[in-house]
Design a protein around this motif. Structure first.
Motif, short mmCIF file in Angstrom:
data_model
loop_
_atom_site.label_atom_id
_atom_site.label_comp_id
_atom_site.label_asym_id
_atom_site.label_seq_id
_atom_site.Cartn_x
_atom_site.Cartn_y
_atom_site.Cartn_z
N LEU A 71 0.85 -1.33 -0.11
CA LEU A 71 0.01 0.01 -0.15
C LEU A 71 0.89 1.28 0.06
O LEU A 71 0.57 2.33 -0.56
CB LEU A 71 -0.95 -0.30 1.21
N LEU A 72 1.98 1.32 0.83
CA LEU A 72 2.69 2.54 0.80
C LEU A 72 3.60 2.86 -0.47
O LEU A 72 3.97 3.66 -0.69
CB LEU A 72 3.71 2.36 2.04
N GLU A 73 3.92 1.62 -0.98
CA GLU A 73 4.69 1.84 -2.21
C GLU A 73 3.86 2.44 -3.35
O GLU A 73 4.29 3.09 -4.09
CB GLU A 73 5.33 0.43 -2.66
N PHE A 74 2.74 1.64 -3.69
CA PHE A 74 1.98 2.17 -4.77
C PHE A 74 0.73 3.46 -4.53
O PHE A 74 0.23 3.88 -5.14
CB PHE A 74 1.08 0.99 -5.23
N ARG A 75 0.36 3.31 -3.15
CA ARG A 75 -0.75 4.11 -2.76
C ARG A 75 -1.78 4.27 -3.46
O ARG A 75 -2.31 5.42 -4.29
CB ARG A 75 0.02 5.56 -2.65
N PRO A 76 -2.55 3.26 -3.86
CA PRO A 76 -3.44 3.01 -4.87
C PRO A 76 -4.92 4.06 -4.25
O PRO A 76 -5.13 3.94 -2.94
CB PRO A 76 -3.81 1.61 -4.78
N MET A 99 -9.30 1.01 5.93
CA MET A 99 -10.62 1.10 5.95
C MET A 99 -11.33 1.86 7.04
O MET A 99 -12.09 2.88 6.84
CB MET A 99 -11.45 -0.08 5.70
N GLU A 100 -10.79 1.82 8.26
CA GLU A 100 -11.34 2.49 9.62
C GLU A 100 -10.83 3.96 9.37
O GLU A 100 -11.77 4.85 9.79
CB GLU A 100 -11.29 1.73 10.46
N SER A 101 -9.76 4.03 9.27
CA SER A 101 -9.18 5.43 9.50
C SER A 101 -8.24 6.05 8.43
O SER A 101 -7.89 7.09 8.50
CB SER A 101 -8.16 5.37 10.87
N GLY A 102 -7.94 5.06 7.26
CA GLY A 102 -7.33 5.60 6.24
C GLY A 102 -5.71 5.69 6.78
O GLY A 102 -4.81 6.23 5.65
N ILE A 103 -5.41 5.14 7.79
CA ILE A 103 -3.95 5.00 8.07
C ILE A 103 -3.44 3.62 7.93
O ILE A 103 -3.93 2.67 8.07
CB ILE A 103 -3.62 5.45 9.51
N VAL A 104 -2.10 3.79 7.23
CA VAL A 104 -1.25 2.45 7.08
C VAL A 104 0.20 2.82 7.83
O VAL A 104 0.72 4.04 7.65
CB VAL A 104 -1.15 2.35 5.58
N GLU A 113 6.55 4.07 10.85
CA GLU A 113 6.16 4.90 9.56
C GLU A 113 4.55 5.02 9.66
O GLU A 113 4.06 4.01 9.36
CB GLU A 113 7.00 4.70 8.36
N MET A 114 4.10 6.03 9.39
CA MET A 114 2.60 6.11 9.02
C MET A 114 2.18 7.09 7.96
O MET A 114 2.81 8.07 7.88
CB MET A 114 1.78 6.72 10.50
N GLU A 115 1.34 6.74 7.18
CA GLU A 115 0.64 7.36 6.17
C GLU A 115 -0.77 7.39 6.14
O GLU A 115 -1.32 6.31 6.34
CB GLU A 115 1.22 6.93 4.71
N LYS A 116 -1.51 8.50 5.83
CA LYS A 116 -2.82 8.49 5.83
C LYS A 116 -2.98 8.47 4.02
O LYS A 116 -2.62 9.26 3.47
CB LYS A 116 -3.26 9.71 6.52
N MET A 117 -4.19 7.83 3.73
CA MET A 117 -4.13 7.89 2.14
C MET A 117 -6.03 7.45 2.19
O MET A 117 -6.69 6.97 3.03
CB MET A 117 -3.47 6.52 1.56
N THR A 118 -6.47 8.03 1.00
CA THR A 118 -7.94 7.92 0.92
C THR A 118 -7.92 6.83 -0.18
O THR A 118 -7.66 6.70 -1.50
CB THR A 118 -8.66 9.07 0.18
N THR A 119 -8.52 5.40 0.26
CA THR A 119 -8.64 4.30 -0.62
C THR A 119 -9.87 3.55 -0.67
O THR A 119 -10.40 3.37 0.39
CB THR A 119 -7.37 3.40 -0.39
N TRP A 120 -10.50 3.17 -1.83
CA TRP A 120 -11.63 2.58 -1.86
C TRP A 120 -11.28 0.90 -1.82
O TRP A 120 -10.21 0.38 -2.72
CB TRP A 120 -12.40 2.72 -3.11
N VAL A 121 -11.83 -0.03 -1.15
CA VAL A 121 -11.20 -1.34 -1.05
C VAL A 121 -12.40 -2.25 -1.87
O VAL A 121 -13.52 -2.14 -1.32
CB VAL A 121 -11.19 -1.77 0.25
N LEU A 122 -12.08 -2.93 -2.88
CA LEU A 122 -13.21 -3.53 -3.66
C LEU A 122 -12.71 -5.18 -3.64
O LEU A 122 -11.74 -5.33 -4.23
CB LEU A 122 -13.16 -2.88 -5.06
N GLY A 123 -13.44 -6.03 -2.85
CA GLY A 123 -12.94 -7.17 -2.71
C GLY A 123 -13.84 -8.25 -3.21
O GLY A 123 -14.99 -8.20 -3.57
#
Length: 215
Positions: A71-76, A99-104, A113-123
């Protein structure tokens, strides 16, 4: 969003509507498609993997590199996960945080290391009873039933002729030959790629289903 997204998937109009509502929403709405094999889950997920800034992953193989690193490499913007029910527990924890906080978060050189991202999860998953309840609660879950024979025939014809460029007469012969044995569209695709004549179809159907009778 591609203009032809989901075009080759026949039927399932409600599922298409839900997925389009999700990917067009201003904030993430995560979708989980649940159903037995051969219910168009993989076709939907392969189409979703065409979205710009999307990344595709198999649940059973995410831990090999670490899902947080992925996730941190591609930041989809969209992460598309097939076989989500087979994810490692550590990866489910990473996914839940996303999914809960956007934090990885990850540990790197003894630093967090922490990053916040906006990501849709489609499974997609064959079953959802192996998925953590708290993770399932973050999804809008859609259950896909097995195709009826009529729907299976229609879908197979559409895939063979529209996507696989199989001659329409041969496509019809393939579909009639397998409709009493399976509801898996992939079986039709295999025959479409392996066969050039109806005789080829007869031979491979006998090999695939030895006790079968031709229609």
């Amino acid at each position: 969003i591609p203009n032809d997204l989901f075009d080759f998937i026949l039927g399932h109009e409600d599922v298409k509507d839900i997925l389009l509502r999700s990917i067009n929403s201003e904030k993430p709405v995560h979708i989980l498609l649940v159903g037995p094999p051969a219910t168009a889950k993989s076709m939907f997920l392969s189409e979703l993997a065409r979205l710009p800034f999307s990344r595709f992953a198999l649940g059973g193989s995410t831990r090999k590199g670490g899902f947080e690193d992925y996730l941190l490499e591609f930041r989809p913007k969209y992460v598309v996960i097939d076989e989500l029910d087979k994810m490692d527990m550590r990866d489910m924890s990473v996914l839940l945080s996303l999914m809960e906080s956007g934090i990885v978060a990850r540990l790197k050189k003894r630093m967090r290391e922490m990053e916040k991202m906006t990501t849709w999860v489609l499974g997609g998953a064959n079953r959802d009873d192996h998925i953590w309840p708290e993770l399932k609660s973050r999804f809008f879950i859609v259950h896909l039933p097995e195709y009826s024979e009529a729907d299976f025939i229609q879908v197979c014809r559409g895939v063979l002729v529209g996507r696989e460029d199989v001659d329409s007469k041969l496509a019809n012969y393939i579909v009639k030959s397998i409709a009493s044995h399976t509801r898996d569209v992939r079986e039709a695709v295999h025959l479409g790629r392996l066969c050039k004549t109806s005789e080829d179809v007869d031979k491979l159907v006998r090999i695939r289903w030895p006790s079968s009778r031709l229609f």
